[in-house]
Design an enzyme around this catalytic site. Structure first.
Site, PDB file in Angstrom:
ATOM      1  N   LYS A  12      26.447  34.153  30.863  1.00 44.67           N
ATOM      2  CA  LYS A  12      27.281  35.018  30.020  1.00 44.67           C
ATOM      3  C   LYS A  12      26.589  35.224  28.661  1.00 44.67           C
ATOM      4  O   LYS A  12      25.378  35.237  28.588  1.00 44.67           O
ATOM      5  CB  LYS A  12      28.681  34.431  29.863  1.00 44.67           C
ATOM      6  N   HIS A  95      31.297  41.937  37.345  1.00 41.02           N
ATOM      7  CA  HIS A  95      31.959  40.676  36.975  1.00 41.02           C
ATOM      8  C   HIS A  95      33.339  41.004  36.394  1.00 41.02           C
ATOM      9  O   HIS A  95      33.497  42.029  35.720  1.00 41.02           O
ATOM     10  CB  HIS A  95      31.100  39.922  35.957  1.00 41.02           C
ATOM     11  N   GLU A 167      35.291  35.656  43.259  1.00 33.93           N
ATOM     12  CA  GLU A 167      35.614  34.940  42.026  1.00 33.93           C
ATOM     13  C   GLU A 167      37.070  35.208  41.628  1.00 33.93           C
ATOM     14  O   GLU A 167      37.345  36.203  40.926  1.00 33.93           O
ATOM     15  CB  GLU A 167      34.700  35.415  40.891  1.00 33.93           C
ATOM     16  N   GLY A 173      36.504  30.075  34.286  1.00 35.11           N
ATOM     17  CA  GLY A 173      36.543  29.479  32.952  1.00 35.11           C
ATOM     18  C   GLY A 173      37.823  28.714  32.644  1.00 35.11           C
ATOM     19  O   GLY A 173      38.099  28.408  31.484  1.00 35.11           O
TER      20      GLY A 173
HETATM   21  C1  PEP Z   1      31.688  33.182  36.180  1.00 35.08           C
HETATM   22  O1  PEP Z   1      31.895  33.641  35.074  1.00 35.08           O
HETATM   23  O2  PEP Z   1      31.058  33.845  37.028  1.00 35.08           O
HETATM   24  C2  PEP Z   1      32.174  31.845  36.480  1.00 35.08           C
HETATM   25  C3  PEP Z   1      32.251  31.482  37.726  1.00 35.08           C
HETATM   26  O3  PEP Z   1      32.538  31.082  35.399  1.00 35.08           O
HETATM   27  P1  PEP Z   1      33.021  29.541  35.419  1.00 35.08           P
HETATM   28  O4  PEP Z   1      32.145  28.791  36.384  1.00 35.08           O
HETATM   29  O5  PEP Z   1      32.856  29.078  34.019  1.00 35.08           O
HETATM   30  O6  PEP Z   1      34.447  29.540  35.870  1.00 35.08           O
END
Ligand code: PEP
Length: 248
Positions: A12, A95, A167, A173
């Site tokens: 990020k 994303h 995701e 996060g």
């Molecule tokens: C992401 O932002 O793709 C992600 C999976 O973040 P995190 O592992 O921090 O949840």
């Protein structure tokens, strides 16, 4: 089906170029890339330095976004052509943070995927539901739409270059990852959607990964599931824990 596993770090908007070099130098010595692909998706400004550093390793260079045109009057944007010249092999497209804060839509995701493939860059296409959608029982409807629209117009051959990252937005996060069964159910559902769009052999070849608060503690159970071929890792990719995730 023997799909090569893949673990990708999504940094990020973290780490200055100097810090990026430091982190990748440590990572290089600590991880074993014999049995899987490891990708670091670093900020644009660190791509050149990190690319030089990992040139003679099996760690692959990834970006976090790109524009769908090759060049032109798009102030502040970066094209696939530019990424290619820096040795970028993977690019995250769609994303949830880009969808939420930068008006990314399934249509722009689709255009970007086509453009990335034109330059031989492998797209990592993200999809996922909100907590409200999960609780309303429409997770698969949401994912189906994102996957179908995002991958529109691709040939089966092009499709095998894509990594689909499931995701769930509620897991990103938050420190709260999906259980292995929850993630497997959706990833298996994604594979069904892929076989509807393309065909079964193509779907069986495509890599589907899970992302959302993966840590060294949760990675193995998640990645052991039949339809989960690895992970997209945010927060934990900035720490030594990334080595545990890769080596698990
Ligand atoms: C992401 O932002 O793709 C992600 C999976 O973040 P995190 O592992 O921090 O949840």
């Amino acid at each position: 089906m023997d799909r090569r596993r893949i673990v990708m770090g999504n940094w990020k908007m973290n780490k200055t170029p100097g810090e990026a070099v430091e982190l990748v130098s440590q990572l290089k010595d600590g991880i074993n890339t014999d049995k899987l692909d490891v990708v670091v998706c670093v900020p644009f400004v660190s791509l050149a330095d990190v690319g030089r550093l990992i040139k003679d390793t099996n760690i692959k260079l990834g970006a976090q976004n790109m524009h769908f045109e090759t060049s032109g009057a798009y102030t502040g944007e970066i094209s696939g052509l530019m990424l290619k010249e820096l040795g970028v092999e993977y690019v995250i497209i769609g994303h949830s943070e880009r969808r939420q804060y930068f008006n990314e839509t399934d249509q722009t995701v689709n255009k970007k995927i086509h453009k990335a493939l034109e330059y031989g860059i492998n797209p990592i296409m993200c999809c996922g539901e909100t907590l409200v959608q999960r609780e309303a029982g429409v997770t698969m409807e949401k994912i189906r739409m994102q996957v179908k629209r995002g991958l529109q117009g691709l040939t089966p051959r092009q499709a095998t270059k894509i990594v689909v990252a499931y995701e769930p937005i509620w897991a990103i996060g938050t420190g709260r990852h999906a259980t292995a069964n929850q993630a497997e159910r959706v990833c298996a559902g994604i594979r069904c959607v892929l076989s509807e769009i393309f065909d079964e052999p193509t779907a069986a070849k495509m890599r589907i990964v899970y992302g959302g608060s993966v840590t060294g503690n949760s990675a193995k159970t998640l990645f052991d599931m039949d339809n989960i071929d690895g992970g997209l890792v945010g927060g934990a990719s900035l720490k030594a824990d990334f080595e545990n995730i890769v080596n698990c």
